[in-house]
Design a protein around this motif. Structure first.
Motif, PDB file in Angstrom:
ATOM      1  N   GLU A 291       0.822  -1.204   0.000  1.00 18.71           N
ATOM      2  CA  GLU A 291       0.000   0.000   0.000  1.00 18.71           C
ATOM      3  C   GLU A 291       0.863   1.264   0.000  1.00 18.71           C
ATOM      4  OE1 GLU A 291      -3.668   0.747   0.233  1.00 18.71           O
ATOM      5  OE2 GLU A 291      -3.295  -1.025  -0.967  1.00 18.71           O
ATOM      6  N   PRO A 292       0.417   2.322  -0.682  1.00 17.12           N
ATOM      7  CA  PRO A 292       1.175   3.580  -0.681  1.00 17.12           C
ATOM      8  C   PRO A 292       1.104   4.281   0.668  1.00 17.12           C
ATOM      9  CG  PRO A 292      -0.898   3.856  -1.851  1.00 17.12           C
ATOM     10  CD  PRO A 292      -0.786   2.398  -1.532  1.00 17.12           C
ATOM     11  N   CYS A 293       2.027   5.201   0.872  1.00 10.87           N
ATOM     12  CA  CYS A 293       2.048   5.996   2.102  1.00 10.87           C
ATOM     13  C   CYS A 293       1.242   7.274   1.896  1.00 10.87           C
ATOM     14  CB  CYS A 293       3.490   6.343   2.474  1.00 10.87           C
ATOM     15  SG  CYS A 293       3.634   7.385   3.946  1.00 10.87           S
ATOM     16  N   PHE A 294       0.357   7.558   2.832  1.00 12.89           N
ATOM     17  CA  PHE A 294      -0.415   8.806   2.824  1.00 12.89           C
ATOM     18  C   PHE A 294       0.412   9.825   3.602  1.00 12.89           C
ATOM     19  CE2 PHE A 294      -5.020  10.500   3.588  1.00 12.89           C
ATOM     20  CZ  PHE A 294      -4.682  11.655   2.908  1.00 12.89           C
ATOM     21  N   HIS A 295       1.087  10.725   2.876  1.00 13.77           N
ATOM     22  CA  HIS A 295       2.043  11.637   3.508  1.00 13.77           C
ATOM     23  C   HIS A 295       1.411  12.579   4.527  1.00 13.77           C
ATOM     24  CE1 HIS A 295       5.248  11.324   0.059  1.00 13.77           C
ATOM     25  NE2 HIS A 295       5.057  10.194   0.702  1.00 13.77           N
ATOM     26  N   TYR A 296       0.250  13.097   4.203  1.00 10.48           N
ATOM     27  CA  TYR A 296      -0.386  14.082   5.085  1.00 10.48           C
ATOM     28  C   TYR A 296      -1.816  13.644   5.395  1.00 10.48           C
ATOM     29  CZ  TYR A 296       3.678  16.758   3.719  1.00 10.48           C
ATOM     30  OH  TYR A 296       4.968  17.153   3.498  1.00 10.48           O
ATOM     31  N   PRO A 297      -1.950  12.675   6.285  1.00 11.38           N
ATOM     32  CA  PRO A 297      -3.279  12.121   6.577  1.00 11.38           C
ATOM     33  C   PRO A 297      -4.129  13.074   7.399  1.00 11.38           C
ATOM     34  CG  PRO A 297      -1.658  11.205   8.065  1.00 11.38           C
ATOM     35  CD  PRO A 297      -0.895  12.046   7.074  1.00 11.38           C
ATOM     36  N   PRO A 298      -5.445  12.916   7.317  1.00 13.40           N
ATOM     37  CA  PRO A 298      -6.325  13.707   8.182  1.00 13.40           C
ATOM     38  C   PRO A 298      -6.142  13.277   9.626  1.00 13.40           C
ATOM     39  CG  PRO A 298      -7.561  11.999   7.059  1.00 13.40           C
ATOM     40  CD  PRO A 298      -6.180  11.985   6.461  1.00 13.40           C
ATOM     41  N   SER A 299      -6.506  14.129  10.533  1.00 12.02           N
ATOM     42  CA  SER A 299      -6.315  13.842  11.954  1.00 12.02           C
ATOM     43  C   SER A 299      -7.462  12.997  12.491  1.00 12.02           C
ATOM     44  CB  SER A 299      -6.207  15.157  12.743  1.00 12.02           C
ATOM     45  OG  SER A 299      -5.100  15.895  12.308  1.00 12.02           O
ATOM     46  N   TYR A 300      -7.356  11.684  12.249  1.00 14.96           N
ATOM     47  CA  TYR A 300      -8.385  10.758  12.731  1.00 14.96           C
ATOM     48  C   TYR A 300      -7.716   9.652  13.526  1.00 14.96           C
ATOM     49  CZ  TYR A 300     -12.250   7.462  12.842  1.00 14.96           C
ATOM     50  OH  TYR A 300     -13.234   6.600  13.265  1.00 14.96           O
ATOM     51  N   ASP A 301      -8.112   9.494  14.766  1.00 14.18           N
ATOM     52  CA  ASP A 301      -7.530   8.484  15.644  1.00 14.18           C
ATOM     53  C   ASP A 301      -8.254   7.158  15.439  1.00 14.18           C
ATOM     54  OD1 ASP A 301      -6.971   6.838  17.992  1.00 14.18           O
ATOM     55  OD2 ASP A 301      -5.990   8.633  18.778  1.00 14.18           O
ATOM     56  N   MET A 302      -7.524   6.150  14.920  1.00 13.36           N
ATOM     57  CA  MET A 302      -8.137   4.861  14.622  1.00 13.36           C
ATOM     58  C   MET A 302      -8.621   4.147  15.875  1.00 13.36           C
ATOM     59  SD  MET A 302      -8.187   4.461  11.360  1.00 13.36           S
ATOM     60  CE  MET A 302      -8.584   2.719  11.301  1.00 13.36           C
ATOM     61  N   LYS A 303      -7.913   4.324  16.980  1.00 13.02           N
ATOM     62  CA  LYS A 303      -8.298   3.624  18.208  1.00 13.02           C
ATOM     63  C   LYS A 303      -9.512   4.277  18.867  1.00 13.02           C
ATOM     64  CE  LYS A 303      -3.681   1.843  19.239  1.00 13.02           C
ATOM     65  NZ  LYS A 303      -2.523   1.874  20.171  1.00 13.02           N
ATOM     66  N   LYS A 304      -9.474   5.611  18.955  1.00 13.79           N
ATOM     67  CA  LYS A 304     -10.566   6.328  19.610  1.00 13.79           C
ATOM     68  C   LYS A 304     -11.734   6.594  18.667  1.00 13.79           C
ATOM     69  CE  LYS A 304      -7.375   8.651  22.774  1.00 13.79           C
ATOM     70  NZ  LYS A 304      -6.827   9.957  23.215  1.00 13.79           N
ATOM     71  N   LYS A 305     -11.462   6.456  17.345  1.00 10.67           N
ATOM     72  CA  LYS A 305     -12.486   6.673  16.317  1.00 10.67           C
ATOM     73  C   LYS A 305     -13.078   8.079  16.384  1.00 10.67           C
ATOM     74  CE  LYS A 305     -13.713   1.809  15.783  1.00 10.67           C
ATOM     75  NZ  LYS A 305     -12.536   1.310  16.493  1.00 10.67           N
ATOM     76  N   VAL A 306     -12.184   9.044  16.555  1.00 12.76           N
ATOM     77  CA  VAL A 306     -12.601  10.445  16.596  1.00 12.76           C
ATOM     78  C   VAL A 306     -11.576  11.287  15.852  1.00 12.76           C
ATOM     79  CG1 VAL A 306     -13.860  10.270  18.781  1.00 12.76           C
ATOM     80  CG2 VAL A 306     -11.414  10.816  18.797  1.00 12.76           C
TER      81      VAL A 306
END
Length: 208
Positions: free
Chosen positions: A159-174
């Motif tokens: 998978e490619p690298c997303f250099h500037y991802p949105p600020s979304y916490d996968m664990k907290k889901k927020v």
């Protein structure tokens, strides 16, 4: 978004092939591009026992002189047993058609060595479903003329690298401010410490 999570899980059970499927569905080279791809492939690659692609991009030739990068590339391909037969891309002054053709030719290789930070390499590896070796490009600003001890490293997923991802916490889901939290199926990239990429669960266990 959380409400789409279940649907995305159903559509993409294998997290390492998300871009592969989307890319092959959305990227449709023109007849001109396919002509370049097929002519080159038939002439130089079709009868090869193994196809090895080298995608090298140098963002700053003063900090990373080409001769030093070439030495590091040779060190990588020799130490990892990748040589000998090569399909080389330097990603210099391409037209858009030639650039797309080059990406597809790289995607047809059995083994890939790519450059850090390069979206050009990301697309090729994902379309071709190949986990590349990522070249550790030397930088004279930090190490002088010495080559980094580790010439390259294997990517944990295609998978490619997303250099500037949105600020979304996968664990907290927020949505959060500041650094993004990681968690299955998301990890930080090998070549961009703040970037994110998708991996399967078994790869997360290996990283841990």
């Amino acid at each position: 978004m959380p409400r789409f999570r279940a649907e995305l899980e159903r559509l993409f059970p294998d997290k390492e092939t998300v871009f592969h499927h989307l890319g092959n569905y959305l990227f449709n080279p023109s007849n001109q591009a396919w002509g370049l791809i097929t002519r080159f492939y038939d002439a130089y690659l079709a009868r090869a026992d193994e196809r090895i692609g080298l995608q090298v991009r140098v963002f700053n030739t003063k900090a990373s002189p080409i001769p030093l990068v070439a030495k590091q590339l040779l060190k990588c391909t020799q130490s990892e047993g990748i040589l000998p037969q090569l399909q080389v891309s330097t990603n210099s002054s391409f037209s858009s058609v030639k650039a797309l053709a080059d990406i597809y030719l790289l995607s047809l290789c059995d083994v890939l060595v790519t450059s850090r930070w390069s979206t050009f390499g990301y697309v090729a590896q994902a379309i071709g479903r190949v986990k590349p070796w990522i070249l550790n490009v030397p930088n004279t600003n930090y190490s002088g003329d010495r080559l980094p001890e580790r010439a390259c490293r294997r990517a944990v997923s295609m998978e490619p690298c997303f250099h500037y991802p949105p600020s979304y916490d996968m664990k907290k889901k927020v949505v959060v401010d500041g650094e993004v939290g990681t968690g299955p199926p998301v990890v930080h990239c090998e070549d961009v410490s703040w970037g994110l990429k998708l991996v399967n669960g078994r790869q997360i266990e290996r990283l841990g």
